[in-house]
Motif scaffolding. Structure first.
Motif, PDB file in Angstrom:
ATOM      1  N   ILE A  47       0.838  -1.203   0.000  1.00 30.49           N
ATOM      2  CA  ILE A  47       0.000   0.000   0.000  1.00 30.49           C
ATOM      3  C   ILE A  47       0.872   1.251   0.000  1.00 30.49           C
ATOM      4  CG2 ILE A  47      -1.662   1.322   1.354  1.00 30.49           C
ATOM      5  CD1 ILE A  47      -2.766  -1.384   2.356  1.00 30.49           C
ATOM      6  N   ARG A  48       1.903   1.254   0.846  1.00 30.75           N
ATOM      7  CA  ARG A  48       2.795   2.415   0.916  1.00 30.75           C
ATOM      8  C   ARG A  48       3.569   2.586  -0.393  1.00 30.75           C
ATOM      9  NH1 ARG A  48       6.497   3.170   5.694  1.00 30.75           N
ATOM     10  NH2 ARG A  48       6.052   5.343   5.211  1.00 30.75           N
ATOM     11  N   TYR A  49       3.984   1.465  -1.012  1.00 29.96           N
ATOM     12  CA  TYR A  49       4.695   1.531  -2.287  1.00 29.96           C
ATOM     13  C   TYR A  49       3.812   2.167  -3.354  1.00 29.96           C
ATOM     14  CZ  TYR A  49       7.370  -0.067  -6.343  1.00 29.96           C
ATOM     15  OH  TYR A  49       8.091  -0.120  -7.515  1.00 29.96           O
ATOM     16  N   ASN A  50       2.546   1.745  -3.395  1.00 22.99           N
ATOM     17  CA  ASN A  50       1.606   2.316  -4.380  1.00 22.99           C
ATOM     18  C   ASN A  50       1.402   3.806  -4.125  1.00 22.99           C
ATOM     19  OD1 ASN A  50       1.245  -0.122  -5.683  1.00 22.99           O
ATOM     20  ND2 ASN A  50      -0.501  -0.728  -4.412  1.00 22.99           N
ATOM     21  N   ASN A  51       1.320   4.190  -2.845  1.00 29.52           N
ATOM     22  CA  ASN A  51       1.167   5.610  -2.515  1.00 29.52           C
ATOM     23  C   ASN A  51       2.392   6.411  -2.949  1.00 29.52           C
ATOM     24  OD1 ASN A  51      -1.337   5.138  -1.371  1.00 29.52           O
ATOM     25  ND2 ASN A  51      -0.540   4.949   0.719  1.00 29.52           N
ATOM     26  N   ALA A  52       3.584   5.844  -2.682  1.00 32.56           N
ATOM     27  CA  ALA A  52       4.813   6.536  -3.073  1.00 32.56           C
ATOM     28  C   ALA A  52       4.909   6.648  -4.589  1.00 32.56           C
ATOM     29  CB  ALA A  52       6.027   5.783  -2.525  1.00 32.56           C
ATOM     30  N   SER A  53       4.483   5.594  -5.308  1.00 31.56           N
ATOM     31  CA  SER A  53       4.520   5.636  -6.772  1.00 31.56           C
ATOM     32  C   SER A  53       3.608   6.731  -7.311  1.00 31.56           C
ATOM     33  CB  SER A  53       4.090   4.274  -7.342  1.00 31.56           C
ATOM     34  OG  SER A  53       4.987   3.252  -6.925  1.00 31.56           O
TER      35      SER A  53
ATOM     36  N   LEU B 148      10.993   2.026   2.849  1.00 31.83           N
ATOM     37  CA  LEU B 148      10.610   0.685   2.390  1.00 31.83           C
ATOM     38  C   LEU B 148      11.812  -0.230   2.177  1.00 31.83           C
ATOM     39  CD1 LEU B 148       7.748   1.577  -0.098  1.00 31.83           C
ATOM     40  CD2 LEU B 148       7.517   0.406   2.094  1.00 31.83           C
ATOM     41  N   GLY B 149      13.014   0.315   2.277  1.00 32.43           N
ATOM     42  CA  GLY B 149      14.208  -0.508   2.148  1.00 32.43           C
ATOM     43  C   GLY B 149      14.323  -1.131   0.773  1.00 32.43           C
ATOM     44  N   ASP B 150      14.465  -2.486   0.730  1.00 36.77           N
ATOM     45  CA  ASP B 150      14.631  -3.165  -0.551  1.00 36.77           C
ATOM     46  C   ASP B 150      13.323  -3.733  -1.094  1.00 36.77           C
ATOM     47  OD1 ASP B 150      14.216  -5.086   1.320  1.00 36.77           O
ATOM     48  OD2 ASP B 150      15.962  -6.315   0.811  1.00 36.77           O
ATOM     49  N   PHE B 151      12.182  -3.294  -0.558  1.00 35.43           N
ATOM     50  CA  PHE B 151      10.882  -3.765  -1.045  1.00 35.43           C
ATOM     51  C   PHE B 151      10.694  -3.306  -2.485  1.00 35.43           C
ATOM     52  CE2 PHE B 151       6.288  -3.420  -1.688  1.00 35.43           C
ATOM     53  CZ  PHE B 151       5.861  -4.661  -1.274  1.00 35.43           C
ATOM     54  N   LYS B 152      10.545  -4.274  -3.404  1.00 38.43           N
ATOM     55  CA  LYS B 152      10.383  -3.986  -4.836  1.00 38.43           C
ATOM     56  C   LYS B 152      11.429  -2.994  -5.348  1.00 38.43           C
ATOM     57  CE  LYS B 152       5.465  -4.953  -5.521  1.00 38.43           C
ATOM     58  NZ  LYS B 152       4.193  -4.412  -6.064  1.00 38.43           N
ATOM     59  N   ARG B 153      12.676  -3.117  -4.806  1.00 37.47           N
ATOM     60  CA  ARG B 153      13.789  -2.251  -5.207  1.00 37.47           C
ATOM     61  C   ARG B 153      13.450  -0.768  -5.018  1.00 37.47           C
ATOM     62  NH1 ARG B 153      17.832  -4.779  -7.496  1.00 37.47           N
ATOM     63  NH2 ARG B 153      18.634  -2.831  -8.394  1.00 37.47           N
ATOM     64  N   SER B 154      12.876  -0.477  -3.856  1.00 39.67           N
ATOM     65  CA  SER B 154      12.506   0.904  -3.549  1.00 39.67           C
ATOM     66  C   SER B 154      13.720   1.822  -3.524  1.00 39.67           C
ATOM     67  CB  SER B 154      11.792   0.968  -2.188  1.00 39.67           C
ATOM     68  OG  SER B 154      10.563   0.290  -2.241  1.00 39.67           O
ATOM     69  N   GLU B 155      14.923   1.250  -3.205  1.00 35.45           N
ATOM     70  CA  GLU B 155      16.113   2.083  -3.162  1.00 35.45           C
ATOM     71  C   GLU B 155      16.421   2.700  -4.529  1.00 35.45           C
ATOM     72  OE1 GLU B 155      17.525  -2.229  -3.638  1.00 35.45           O
ATOM     73  OE2 GLU B 155      16.015  -1.122  -2.492  1.00 35.45           O
ATOM     74  N   ASP B 156      16.013   2.009  -5.612  1.00 35.71           N
ATOM     75  CA  ASP B 156      16.211   2.587  -6.948  1.00 35.71           C
ATOM     76  C   ASP B 156      15.367   3.842  -7.117  1.00 35.71           C
ATOM     77  OD1 ASP B 156      17.910   0.542  -7.500  1.00 35.71           O
ATOM     78  OD2 ASP B 156      16.478  -0.622  -8.686  1.00 35.71           O
ATOM     79  N   TYR B 157      14.167   3.800  -6.553  1.00 36.42           N
ATOM     80  CA  TYR B 157      13.296   4.965  -6.666  1.00 36.42           C
ATOM     81  C   TYR B 157      13.785   6.119  -5.796  1.00 36.42           C
ATOM     82  CZ  TYR B 157       9.589   3.489  -9.777  1.00 36.42           C
ATOM     83  OH  TYR B 157       8.890   3.156 -10.890  1.00 36.42           O
ATOM     84  N   VAL B 158      14.497   5.791  -4.712  1.00 34.88           N
ATOM     85  CA  VAL B 158      15.100   6.863  -3.905  1.00 34.88           C
ATOM     86  C   VAL B 158      16.062   7.670  -4.770  1.00 34.88           C
ATOM     87  CG1 VAL B 158      16.633   7.365  -1.963  1.00 34.88           C
ATOM     88  CG2 VAL B 158      14.849   5.637  -1.720  1.00 34.88           C
ATOM     89  N   THR B 159      16.934   6.961  -5.520  1.00 34.98           N
ATOM     90  CA  THR B 159      17.875   7.636  -6.421  1.00 34.98           C
ATOM     91  C   THR B 159      17.143   8.400  -7.513  1.00 34.98           C
ATOM     92  OG1 THR B 159      19.492   5.877  -6.011  1.00 34.98           O
ATOM     93  CG2 THR B 159      19.875   7.286  -7.918  1.00 34.98           C
ATOM     94  N   LYS B 160      16.074   7.781  -8.062  1.00 36.57           N
ATOM     95  CA  LYS B 160      15.301   8.465  -9.110  1.00 36.57           C
ATOM     96  C   LYS B 160      14.675   9.755  -8.583  1.00 36.57           C
ATOM     97  CE  LYS B 160      14.130   4.304 -11.747  1.00 36.57           C
ATOM     98  NZ  LYS B 160      13.044   3.423 -12.224  1.00 36.57           N
ATOM     99  N   CYS B 161      14.186   9.701  -7.355  1.00 37.89           N
ATOM    100  CA  CYS B 161      13.585  10.910  -6.759  1.00 37.89           C
ATOM    101  C   CYS B 161      14.630  12.015  -6.625  1.00 37.89           C
ATOM    102  CB  CYS B 161      12.990  10.578  -5.390  1.00 37.89           C
ATOM    103  SG  CYS B 161      11.487   9.587  -5.453  1.00 37.89           S
ATOM    104  N   ARG B 162      15.817  11.648  -6.166  1.00 41.58           N
ATOM    105  CA  ARG B 162      16.874  12.647  -6.002  1.00 41.58           C
ATOM    106  C   ARG B 162      17.309  13.210  -7.355  1.00 41.58           C
ATOM    107  NH1 ARG B 162      20.388   9.284  -1.428  1.00 41.58           N
ATOM    108  NH2 ARG B 162      18.839   9.529   0.247  1.00 41.58           N
TER     109      ARG B 162
END
Length: 497
Positions: A92-98, A116-130
């Motif tokens: 749910i949080r991943y969908n909200n962040a997306s 979210l840590g490594d959930f569905k490679r959330s760390e990649d989205y951290v870099t994308k956001c930056r």
């Protein structure tokens, strides 16, 4: 047939064992009780048998289903307890962040993705956001902040080229504002050396137009080629020479000795400086030294001899007898310099009789029969050996032949000098050859020694010491006999910057 309770007086059913009102036991129950007539009273054992008979099957069937159901429910609850925090809530949080990311709300999206840590490679989205935030900063022309943001992405996508692009925009703004030094630094950091050089030249030319050639040279030194730097120094030195600032001019021409005619101009300015010093203040240690190092330039050699003689007279008058002797030695045959060497050394011996008798004895011994030198030597007890000499520096006159050098006798040295001690040894009576030790000691206690072996009567020997590591101030050089340890002569010198 009814009965009456003896305790409360109320009527009770015939055959009852207890009064229904006060619960008192009716005593005559045993006499009047009739099992066949009283339908309300049943034997207790019969009721127990009925209960056991009816309930026995139920006791065998009831426990099975509740246990299975309980285990099943517990398992379902455990699954839900694990899945809700580990899959359902993160999803749910991943969908909200997306959705936040899609709506360009990169700050809030980054916060959730980072949690979210490594959930569905959330760390990649951290870099994308930056990365997206850095793009926003760049589009808003907030180049310093954007450059920092891109630089922190460690080469993600095209972040490095974009960081350099932002830095170029920063440098351009500095340059437009006239902040050339800042612009040069940023250009250089962005890897644009050619733009840094162009900016340095722009600033240097502006300074040169104002006549600030040395400042222009300092600016050019950061990013420009050697010839450009030398040209500004050359222009600055030439200007100083035309204004009579010979020392400044000479120092800067010497910096660029191989550029144009700087070497000869340096000597000319040096000569001009020491000539003006001599004309204004007379001979000094500085003028003697200056004309000495000018060598054959113009009449420098003659000026060296003349200044040595005149400064020697000043030293003799002031009581600086060691310096007087050195200066008169430099003057050679000029006027009465030879006799004044003996005069100053004789006075030096007399001055040392009480404070350094060994040195006084050596001085008088080398003076021979000058006045009463022999008597004075014999009146001072000590070793049969004696040693005397002078301290000096070299000026090499030939790069191909290190023995072709002029000698400048002095008691004042610079840290770039090499101190050389020339000595002559003798004995009162014939003695076997000995080893003499020359020891240098500076004001900080630095001590260096050199052995001179196989010294016989009337031998000459020398020792040299580099002063580059020596402390400034008073220093000394001693000569001692190695076998006996007797100190035969002490020379006091001064080391200046």
């Amino acid at each position: 047939m009814d009965m009456v309770c003896r305790k409360c007086g109320k009527k009770v059913r015939d055959g009852a064992r207890f009064c229904p009102y006060c619960r008192a036991e009716i005593s005559e129950l045993a006499e009047k009780f009739n099992e066949t007539d009283d339908l309300f009273v049943v034997k207790e054992p019969a009721m127990i048998e009925i209960l056991h008979t009816k309930l026995a099957p139920l006791r065998r069937e009831v426990p099975v289903r509740p246990i299975i159901m309980t285990v099943f429910i517990a398992a379902v609850l455990a699954i839900f307890a694990y899945c809700i925090p580990n899959y359902i809530v993160p999803a749910i949080r991943y969908n909200n962040a997306s959705k936040l990311y899609e709506n360009a709300d990169y700050d809030d999206a980054e916060v959730i993705f980072s949690q979210l840590g490594d959930f569905k490679r959330s760390e990649d989205y951290v870099t994308k956001c930056r990365y997206k935030k850095a793009l926003v900063l760049m589009n808003k022309e907030l180049y310093p902040e954007a450059a920092d943001a891109f630089s922190s992405l460690d080469g993600y996508a095209d972040s490095d080229p974009l960081a350099r692009e932002c830095m170029l925009r920063i440098a351009e703004s500095y340059e437009d504002d006239g902040s050339f030094d800042a612009a040069m630094s940023v250009y250089a950091a962005a890897g644009k050396a050619e733009l840094a050089e162009k900016t340095a030249l722009r600033k240097a030319e502006a300074l040169a137009d104002e006549g600030n050639y040395f400042a222009a040279a300092r600016t050019a030194e950061k990013f420009c080629d050697k010839d450009t730097i030398s040209e500004y120094i050359y222009l600055g030195a030439s200007k100083a020479m035309s204004e009579g600032s010979y020392k400044v001019a000479a120092d800067n021409f010497y910096r660029i000795m191989d550029y144009k005619d700087s070497a000869s101009l340096a000597d000319s300015c040096t000569y001009g400086f020491y000539s003006s010093e001599y004309a204004e203040n007379g001979a000094s240690e500085e003028t003697v030294r200056g004309f000495y190092f000018l060598g054959d330039h113009s009449d420098s050699r003659e000026m060296f001899i003349k200044n040595s003689y005149e400064y020697g007279k000043k030293c003799l008058k002031s009581g600086d007898l060691a310096s007087a002797a050195a200066m008169f030695r430099n003057a050679g045959s000029y006027k009465d310099a030879s006799s004044r060497v003996y005069e100053s050394r004789y006075e030096l011996g007399k001055a040392l009789e009480d404070t350094d008798p060994a040195s006084a004895r050596s001085v008088f011994a080398m003076l021979g029969n000058y006045y009463d030198s022999i008597d004075r030597k014999e009146s001072i007890s000590g070793s049969s050996w004696y040693v005397d000499g002078l301290t000096s520096v070299y000026r090499y006159t030939s790069a191909d032949n290190i023995t072709a050098a002029d000698t400048y006798y002095t008691t004042v040295f610079r840290k770039n000098d090499t101190l050389t001690l020339y000595c002559t040894a003798g004995t009162d009576i014939p003695s076997p050859a000995v080893t003499m030790v020359i020891t240098f000691r500076d004001s900080a206690g630095l001590t260096v020694s050199a052995d001179c072996e196989n010294i016989r009567n009337s031998s000459s020997f020398s020792g040299s010491f580099s002063l580059s590591e020596a402390a400034t101030g008073k220093a000394s050089v001693t000569v001692s006999e190695k076998e006996t340890g007797d100190v035969l002569r002490t020379f006091e010198i001064t080391i200046a910057e």
